[in-house]
Design an enzyme around this catalytic site. Structure first.
Site, PDB file in Angstrom:
ATOM      1  N   VAL A 238       0.948  -1.087  -0.116  1.00 50.34           N
ATOM      2  CA  VAL A 238       0.065  -0.130  -0.183  1.00 50.34           C
ATOM      3  C   VAL A 238       0.899   1.280  -0.030  1.00 50.34           C
ATOM      4  CG1 VAL A 238      -1.429   1.508   1.533  1.00 50.34           C
ATOM      5  CG2 VAL A 238      -2.141  -0.885   0.926  1.00 50.34           C
ATOM      6  N   ASP A 239       0.832   2.079  -0.993  1.00 48.21           N
ATOM      7  CA  ASP A 239       1.447   3.146  -0.963  1.00 48.21           C
ATOM      8  C   ASP A 239       0.740   4.504  -0.372  1.00 48.21           C
ATOM      9  OD1 ASP A 239      -0.360   4.126  -2.775  1.00 48.21           O
ATOM     10  OD2 ASP A 239       1.000   3.990  -4.629  1.00 48.21           O
ATOM     11  N   SER A 240       1.447   5.595  -0.401  1.00 46.35           N
ATOM     12  CA  SER A 240       0.736   6.844   0.283  1.00 46.35           C
ATOM     13  C   SER A 240      -0.640   7.358  -0.294  1.00 46.35           C
ATOM     14  CB  SER A 240       1.913   8.024   0.256  1.00 46.35           C
ATOM     15  OG  SER A 240       2.171   8.255  -1.095  1.00 46.35           O
TER      16      SER A 240
ATOM     17  N   ASP B 141      -2.616   5.345  -1.764  1.00 47.30           N
ATOM     18  CA  ASP B 141      -3.598   4.218  -1.532  1.00 47.30           C
ATOM     19  C   ASP B 141      -4.119   4.720   0.150  1.00 47.30           C
ATOM     20  OD1 ASP B 141      -3.204   2.863  -3.869  1.00 47.30           O
ATOM     21  OD2 ASP B 141      -1.698   1.600  -2.789  1.00 47.30           O
TER      22      ASP B 141
ATOM     23  N   LYS C 165      -1.361   6.553 -11.726  1.00 51.52           N
ATOM     24  CA  LYS C 165      -2.005   5.309 -11.718  1.00 51.52           C
ATOM     25  C   LYS C 165      -3.530   5.292 -11.392  1.00 51.52           C
ATOM     26  CE  LYS C 165      -1.087   3.966  -6.930  1.00 51.52           C
ATOM     27  NZ  LYS C 165      -0.427   2.866  -6.034  1.00 51.52           N
TER      28      LYS C 165
END
Lengths: 82, 225
Positions: free
Chosen positions: A39-41, A43, B157
């Site tokens: 999970v990135d920032s 997300d 994205k």
């Protein structure tokens, strides 16, 4: 917050992560970390927005930076609602 | 994925380049709302974050979610840096750069939900060069390019693109005083028309430009080449 509520928050987190197409979202447990899920920032920002909307809480940016796992997020929502 | 239902918001869309952009997007079939200090569909000074938030709420209510955003609102307060009042510096940065940031934040809320969005920032040919007498304007427009590229990477994205155009000397009220001096330097041998900038913006707002992200498209008759 009751166990039922915690289960509800957990499921909300799973559903929201699934909605943003995080692989393995529905298998997440409180022990699962963002790193485990990749999970990135961005997300995380979307997840927090969903939690804020559903549970009518405000999560400050400072708090956001501290949460590293599903369990942390559940505990944070719990503390803000009590 | 085709464009979901929503609207295009053009800031500073009541005159000059902004008006041409609004008209072009409307002709392309988009629902277009204009935001300006006076005369737009909604009124706000983009330098006022509170007013921008209220204006976006009104746009969503009347026109739908903002899925295309053109940050075009801009002002000039020219003068040599050495004599430039701090207020003039701040006014130009607040409107031309911070205004774009504020509007983008609002627009991204809608775009993120839709998993689709187009942001086009109207910069200037001077952003990548220098223009004596416009330290504030050049700083703001150069800042806008860095901001554009960063938002492009942050949101790429999620089906959201963020690009910039750099118009050269375009025939508008804003350039009325300086146009003649600069005309000789333009390889095209003439000034640009607002519709020519609008054409580039419309391209970047289109579905087929989905893979163009973080780009700076010059519309300057070769002036900046």
């Amino acid at each position: 917050m009751s166990t039922t509520d915690q289960t509800d928050v957990l499921q909300t987190i799973r559903d929201e992560l699934a909605a943003i197409k995080v692989p393995g979202a529905q298998e997440a447990t409180p022990e699962t970390t963002w790193a485990d899920l990749d999970v990135d920032s961005l997300d995380l920002v979307e997840l927090v927005k969903a939690l804020e909307d559903r549970y009518e809480v405000q999560i400050a940016d400072g708090e956001l930076k501290k949460i590293e796992s599903v369990g942390d997020a559940i505990a944070l929502v719990e503390s803000l609602r009590s | 994925m085709s464009r979901p239902d929503g609207c295009a918001l053009v800031t500073g869309g009541t005159r000059g380049i902004g008006l041409a952009i609004a008209e072009r997007l409307r002709a392309d079939g988009l629902t277009v709302a204009t935001l300006a200090r006076s005369g737009g569909d909604v009124r706000a000074d983009v330098a006022d974050a509170g007013a921008v938030a209220a204006a976006f709420a009104e746009v969503r209510e009347r026109f739908g979610p903002v899925l295309v955003l053109v940050n075009n609102a801009g002002v000039t307060r020219d003068g040599l840096a050495i004599r430039m009042p701090l207020d003039d510096w701040r006014t130009v940065l607040d409107t031309n750069l911070t205004g774009a940031f504020t509007c983008t934040k609002q627009g991204l809320e809608d775009m993120l939900k839709a998993r689709w969005g187009r942001i086009v920032n109207v910069s200037s040919v001077v952003a990548e060069r220098a223009n004596p007498g416009q330290a504030n304007y050049v700083a703001a427009k150069a800042g806008l390019l860095g901001y554009t590229r960063t938002v492009a990477k942050e949101m790429g994205k999620r089906g959201i693109t963020c690009n910039a155009v750099t118009p050269g000397v375009i025939e508008t009220e804003m350039t009325a005083g300086v146009a003649d001096d600069l005309k000789a330097a333009v390889p095209a041998g003439r000034l640009g028309r607002p519709e020519e900038v609008a054409h580039a913006v419309a391209f970047l707002c289109g579905e087929q430009a989905a893979y163009v992200n973080g780009a700076t498209l010059a519309v300057d008759g070769g002036l900046g080449a």
